[in-house]
Design a protein around this motif. Structure first.
Motif, PDB file in Angstrom:
ATOM      1  N   ALA A 132      62.702  48.732  62.490  1.00  0.00           N
ATOM      2  CA  ALA A 132      62.831  48.163  61.610  1.00  0.00           C
ATOM      3  C   ALA A 132      63.798  48.975  60.758  1.00  0.00           C
ATOM      4  CB  ALA A 132      61.132  47.940  60.794  1.00  0.00           C
ATOM      5  N   ALA A 133      64.014  50.457  60.623  1.00  0.00           N
ATOM      6  CA  ALA A 133      64.979  51.122  60.235  1.00  0.00           C
ATOM      7  C   ALA A 133      66.294  51.215  61.066  1.00  0.00           C
ATOM      8  CB  ALA A 133      65.079  52.558  59.876  1.00  0.00           C
ATOM      9  N   GLY A 134      66.227  50.809  62.225  1.00  0.00           N
ATOM     10  CA  GLY A 134      67.662  50.433  62.616  1.00  0.00           C
ATOM     11  C   GLY A 134      68.235  51.319  64.115  1.00  0.00           C
ATOM     12  N   TYR A 135      66.547  52.079  64.372  1.00  0.00           N
ATOM     13  CA  TYR A 135      67.054  52.733  65.626  1.00  0.00           C
ATOM     14  C   TYR A 135      66.992  51.813  66.702  1.00  0.00           C
ATOM     15  CZ  TYR A 135      66.610  57.052  62.927  1.00  0.00           C
ATOM     16  OH  TYR A 135      67.247  57.977  62.053  1.00  0.00           O
ATOM     17  N   THR A 136      67.939  52.648  67.988  1.00  0.00           N
ATOM     18  CA  THR A 136      67.264  50.897  68.976  1.00  0.00           C
ATOM     19  C   THR A 136      67.573  51.729  70.246  1.00  0.00           C
ATOM     20  OG1 THR A 136      69.897  51.725  69.563  1.00  0.00           O
ATOM     21  CG2 THR A 136      70.200  50.596  67.710  1.00  0.00           C
ATOM     22  N   ARG A 137      66.961  53.661  70.118  1.00  0.00           N
ATOM     23  CA  ARG A 137      66.927  54.390  71.428  1.00  0.00           C
ATOM     24  C   ARG A 137      66.327  55.450  71.047  1.00  0.00           C
ATOM     25  NH1 ARG A 137      69.229  58.285  74.203  1.00  0.00           N
ATOM     26  NH2 ARG A 137      69.459  58.016  76.765  1.00  0.00           N
ATOM     27  N   VAL A 138      65.241  55.638  71.714  1.00  0.00           N
ATOM     28  CA  VAL A 138      64.199  56.606  71.142  1.00  0.00           C
ATOM     29  C   VAL A 138      64.151  57.832  72.629  1.00  0.00           C
ATOM     30  CG1 VAL A 138      61.712  57.115  71.758  1.00  0.00           C
ATOM     31  CG2 VAL A 138      62.564  55.437  69.995  1.00  0.00           C
ATOM     32  N   SER A 139      64.131  58.659  72.803  1.00  0.00           N
ATOM     33  CA  SER A 139      64.272  59.817  73.844  1.00  0.00           C
ATOM     34  C   SER A 139      63.144  60.834  73.553  1.00  0.00           C
ATOM     35  CB  SER A 139      65.431  60.756  74.015  1.00  0.00           C
ATOM     36  OG  SER A 139      65.078  61.800  74.762  1.00  0.00           O
ATOM     37  N   LEU A 140      62.109  60.847  75.153  1.00  0.00           N
ATOM     38  CA  LEU A 140      60.616  61.636  74.300  1.00  0.00           C
ATOM     39  C   LEU A 140      61.140  62.669  75.987  1.00  0.00           C
ATOM     40  CD1 LEU A 140      58.639  58.350  74.978  1.00  0.00           C
ATOM     41  CD2 LEU A 140      59.172  60.055  72.922  1.00  0.00           C
ATOM     42  N   GLY A 141      60.219  64.042  74.887  1.00  0.00           N
ATOM     43  CA  GLY A 141      60.336  64.806  75.616  1.00  0.00           C
ATOM     44  C   GLY A 141      59.023  65.326  76.342  1.00  0.00           C
ATOM     45  N   MET A 142      58.785  64.771  77.694  1.00  0.00           N
ATOM     46  CA  MET A 142      57.784  64.995  78.673  1.00  0.00           C
ATOM     47  C   MET A 142      57.779  66.331  79.564  1.00  0.00           C
ATOM     48  SD  MET A 142      56.449  61.883  81.427  1.00  0.00           S
ATOM     49  CE  MET A 142      56.085  63.223  82.981  1.00  0.00           C
ATOM     50  N   GLN A 143      59.331  66.084  80.196  1.00  0.00           N
ATOM     51  CA  GLN A 143      59.305  68.087  80.551  1.00  0.00           C
ATOM     52  C   GLN A 143      58.099  67.625  82.343  1.00  0.00           C
ATOM     53  OE1 GLN A 143      61.249  68.809  79.658  1.00  0.00           O
ATOM     54  NE2 GLN A 143      61.232  68.350  77.230  1.00  0.00           N
ATOM     55  N   SER A 144      56.696  67.310  82.549  1.00  0.00           N
ATOM     56  CA  SER A 144      56.005  67.346  82.945  1.00  0.00           C
ATOM     57  C   SER A 144      54.660  66.634  83.250  1.00  0.00           C
ATOM     58  CB  SER A 144      55.917  68.603  83.671  1.00  0.00           C
ATOM     59  OG  SER A 144      54.521  68.872  84.827  1.00  0.00           O
ATOM     60  N   VAL A 145      54.058  66.523  83.565  1.00  0.00           N
ATOM     61  CA  VAL A 145      52.823  65.924  83.505  1.00  0.00           C
ATOM     62  C   VAL A 145      51.557  66.804  84.252  1.00  0.00           C
ATOM     63  CG1 VAL A 145      53.715  63.619  84.007  1.00  0.00           C
ATOM     64  CG2 VAL A 145      52.453  64.201  86.323  1.00  0.00           C
ATOM     65  N   ALA A 146      51.311  67.856  85.052  1.00  0.00           N
ATOM     66  CA  ALA A 146      51.238  69.081  85.628  1.00  0.00           C
ATOM     67  C   ALA A 146      50.800  70.011  84.685  1.00  0.00           C
ATOM     68  CB  ALA A 146      51.817  69.547  86.468  1.00  0.00           C
ATOM     69  N   PRO A 147      49.264  69.835  84.134  1.00  0.00           N
ATOM     70  CA  PRO A 147      49.026  70.849  82.686  1.00  0.00           C
ATOM     71  C   PRO A 147      49.142  72.441  82.781  1.00  0.00           C
ATOM     72  CG  PRO A 147      47.227  69.376  83.730  1.00  0.00           C
ATOM     73  CD  PRO A 147      47.949  68.593  85.036  1.00  0.00           C
ATOM     74  N   HIS A 148      49.810  72.997  84.220  1.00  0.00           N
ATOM     75  CA  HIS A 148      49.439  73.658  84.490  1.00  0.00           C
ATOM     76  C   HIS A 148      51.359  73.730  84.177  1.00  0.00           C
ATOM     77  CE1 HIS A 148      50.988  72.793  88.810  1.00  0.00           C
ATOM     78  NE2 HIS A 148      51.499  73.563  88.717  1.00  0.00           N
ATOM     79  N   VAL A 149      52.165  73.422  84.132  1.00  0.00           N
ATOM     80  CA  VAL A 149      53.477  73.601  84.658  1.00  0.00           C
ATOM     81  C   VAL A 149      53.260  73.473  83.094  1.00  0.00           C
ATOM     82  CG1 VAL A 149      55.718  72.392  84.967  1.00  0.00           C
ATOM     83  CG2 VAL A 149      53.995  72.721  86.275  1.00  0.00           C
ATOM     84  N   LEU A 150      52.527  72.564  81.892  1.00  0.00           N
ATOM     85  CA  LEU A 150      52.623  72.158  80.725  1.00  0.00           C
ATOM     86  C   LEU A 150      52.468  73.647  79.869  1.00  0.00           C
ATOM     87  CD1 LEU A 150      51.548  68.497  80.354  1.00  0.00           C
ATOM     88  CD2 LEU A 150      53.965  69.577  79.695  1.00  0.00           C
ATOM     89  N   ALA A 151      51.380  74.858  80.709  1.00  0.00           N
ATOM     90  CA  ALA A 151      51.395  75.136  79.768  1.00  0.00           C
ATOM     91  C   ALA A 151      52.298  76.949  80.325  1.00  0.00           C
ATOM     92  CB  ALA A 151      49.944  75.662  80.568  1.00  0.00           C
ATOM     93  N   THR A 152      52.439  77.059  81.223  1.00  0.00           N
ATOM     94  CA  THR A 152      53.552  77.652  81.306  1.00  0.00           C
ATOM     95  C   THR A 152      55.025  77.681  80.482  1.00  0.00           C
ATOM     96  OG1 THR A 152      52.870  78.294  83.709  1.00  0.00           O
ATOM     97  CG2 THR A 152      54.921  78.932  83.239  1.00  0.00           C
ATOM     98  N   LEU A 153      55.125  76.656  79.820  1.00  0.00           N
ATOM     99  CA  LEU A 153      56.499  75.911  79.448  1.00  0.00           C
ATOM    100  C   LEU A 153      55.934  76.007  77.967  1.00  0.00           C
ATOM    101  CD1 LEU A 153      57.816  72.701  81.277  1.00  0.00           C
ATOM    102  CD2 LEU A 153      58.593  74.980  80.537  1.00  0.00           C
ATOM    103  N   ASP A 154      54.615  75.962  78.011  1.00  0.00           N
ATOM    104  CA  ASP A 154      54.365  76.282  75.922  1.00  0.00           C
ATOM    105  C   ASP A 154      54.837  74.529  75.452  1.00  0.00           C
ATOM    106  OD1 ASP A 154      53.475  78.721  76.222  1.00  0.00           O
ATOM    107  OD2 ASP A 154      55.353  79.349  75.204  1.00  0.00           O
ATOM    108  N   ARG A 155      54.287  74.017  76.229  1.00  0.00           N
ATOM    109  CA  ARG A 155      54.208  72.532  75.336  1.00  0.00           C
ATOM    110  C   ARG A 155      52.787  71.987  75.165  1.00  0.00           C
ATOM    111  NH1 ARG A 155      58.906  70.047  74.147  1.00  0.00           N
ATOM    112  NH2 ARG A 155      58.119  67.887  74.797  1.00  0.00           N
ATOM    113  N   VAL A 156      52.871  71.391  73.941  1.00  0.00           N
ATOM    114  CA  VAL A 156      51.083  70.727  73.649  1.00  0.00           C
ATOM    115  C   VAL A 156      50.847  69.440  73.953  1.00  0.00           C
ATOM    116  CG1 VAL A 156      52.211  72.972  71.545  1.00  0.00           C
ATOM    117  CG2 VAL A 156      52.616  70.661  71.309  1.00  0.00           C
ATOM    118  N   HIS A 157      52.200  68.261  74.737  1.00  0.00           N
ATOM    119  CA  HIS A 157      51.365  67.415  74.597  1.00  0.00           C
ATOM    120  C   HIS A 157      50.693  66.938  75.846  1.00  0.00           C
ATOM    121  CE1 HIS A 157      54.195  66.355  77.635  1.00  0.00           C
ATOM    122  NE2 HIS A 157      54.682  67.041  76.959  1.00  0.00           N
ATOM    123  N   SER A 158      49.998  66.081  75.849  1.00  0.00           N
ATOM    124  CA  SER A 158      48.575  65.690  76.761  1.00  0.00           C
ATOM    125  C   SER A 158      49.353  65.428  77.782  1.00  0.00           C
ATOM    126  CB  SER A 158      47.616  65.190  76.874  1.00  0.00           C
ATOM    127  OG  SER A 158      47.987  63.978  76.085  1.00  0.00           O
TER     128      SER A 158
END
Length: 391
Positions: A132-158
């Motif tokens: 509604a505000a006028g944004y046309t594109r979104v970029s999401l930081g995922m990096q990995s779906v492997a829990p141990h890889v996310l832990a090594t990267l200190d990522r907090v998302h599930s």
């Protein structure tokens, strides 16, 4: 380069009107600091719980001064709000960012307007508000779906949150959604990466960026490597992982358009193409970089120093450099050779053409209608190919 104790004054800017013009807005806030990250970001604890309102007011003031400094009306073709974690500003804050751009600049019809987002700080309501505000594109930081890889990267998302967020963005009306992946994290396997790519594709995105992990000095991960707790991934493994990503994405209807970026037709990030293709941009926010005419500059990094400079009616420029013709040529070759559309041989010197012919003979470059394009092998060695042509 001279070390300055006070913000620098920009020289007069001479925009090149024929070049595309974009605006990059840096949001310096993150909920936590990832171990591999060396970006200019700050957690609430590091800022003493500072309120983003001060940042947003300072940003608006910088954009007003940017319009004055350019001295001629520039139509903005792309806006990119990066960070940090822009989605921490919420719908209201990100709307204020775009309103500040519109207040001082004219958005071109069909302008691309992107915001980065951490999957954990998004929701269907956020995406509805951004559209509604006028944004046309979104970029999401995922990096990995492997829990141990996310832990090594200190990522907090599930692990499954990023593709779910991508589906929510699509449901809100975003035609263009990107997911960022990182490969080569210590402890990652080929199967971990395959699952990550497949999960990203399940989000229905039209763009995927995949970067080899770079372990920077001064980061938490860099300190772990120095202590011998983890070991960097071998270059041969990184090459295999790159090929895995490329093969998986190509089979899903994506194609590369820059060494680390793949999209479906029409899904290319136009803002980043401006960087790589010789465009101009104003970089707003703490630590942001800008480039107009022959002048490149960068802002002071700390949000408090940034706001203080603008409170004193000064642009928050830490320093700048004026690119001579030789430096501009080197950077042009370096960036354009990374693109799938390649580089015209007309812009090369005689010596560079000769060295490019050697790279062609070595199977690193293809010559297609007087344009040099990286081969599959050349993409694995892109930096070395650029050095070969320039040296």
């Amino acid at each position: 380069m001279t070390v300055r104790t006070q913000p620098a004054d920009l020289p007069a800017l001479t925009p090149r009107q024929e070049r595309p013009f974009g605006i990059y807005v840096h949001v310096p806030f993150c909920a936590t600091r990832c171990g591999y990250c060396d970006f200019n970001t700050y957690t609430p604890a590091e800022l003493g719980g500072a309120n983003p309102d001060g940042y947003l007011l300072a940003l608006r003031a910088e954009l007003a001064k940017a319009a004055q400094a350019l001295s001629s009306k520039r139509e903005v073709r792309t806006v990119f709000v990066g960070g940090g974690t822009p989605s921490l500003l919420g719908v209201a804050g990100l709307t204020r960012v775009l309103d500040a751009v519109r207040e001082h600049f004219e958005l071109a019809p069909g302008a691309e307007v992107t915001t980065e987002a951490n999957p954990e700080s998004t929701s269907p309501e956020l995406f509805d508000g951004l559209r509604a505000a006028g944004y046309t594109r979104v970029s999401l930081g995922m990096q990995s779906v492997a829990p141990h890889v996310l832990a090594t990267l200190d990522r907090v998302h599930s692990p499954g949150r990023a593709p779910a967020a991508a589906r929510e963005a699509r449901a809100a009306g975003f035609d263009h959604v990107n997911i960022d992946l990182i490969y080569g994290t210590p402890g990652e396997s080929d199967d971990d990466l395959r699952r990550s790519v497949d999960s990203a594709l399940e989000g229905g995105v039209d763009h995927i960026s995949a970067y080899a992990l770079t372990i920077e000095e001064g980061t938490a991960m860099g300190r772990r490597v120095r202590r011998g707790e983890i070991a960097p991934t071998d270059d041969d493994v990184l090459a295999r992982r790159f090929e895995l990503v490329d093969e998986r994405l190509r089979s899903a209807g994506f194609d590369w358009y820059e060494v680390s970026n793949w999209s479906k037709p029409g899904g290319e990030c136009r803002h980043n193409m401006g960087y790589w293709g010789g465009g101009e941009w104003w970089g707003a926010g703490p630590g942001a970089h800008g480039y107009v005419g022959s002048v490149r500059w960068w802002n002071v990094k700390h949000p408090n120093a940034y706001a203080q400079s603008l409170a004193e009616s000064r642009l928050p420029v830490a320093d700048f450099e004026e690119l001579d013709a030789s430096t501009a040529h080197i950077e042009d070759v370096m960036l354009r050779l990374r693109l799938r559309r390649g580089l015209s041989t007309d812009v090369l010197t005689d010596g560079e053409r000769e060295r490019a012919r050697i790279a062609v003979d070595d199977g690193l470059l293809d010559l297609k209608a007087d344009r040099l394009v990286l081969t599959a092998r050349g993409r694995l060695l892109a930096d070395a190919v650029v050095r070969t042509v320039l040296d």
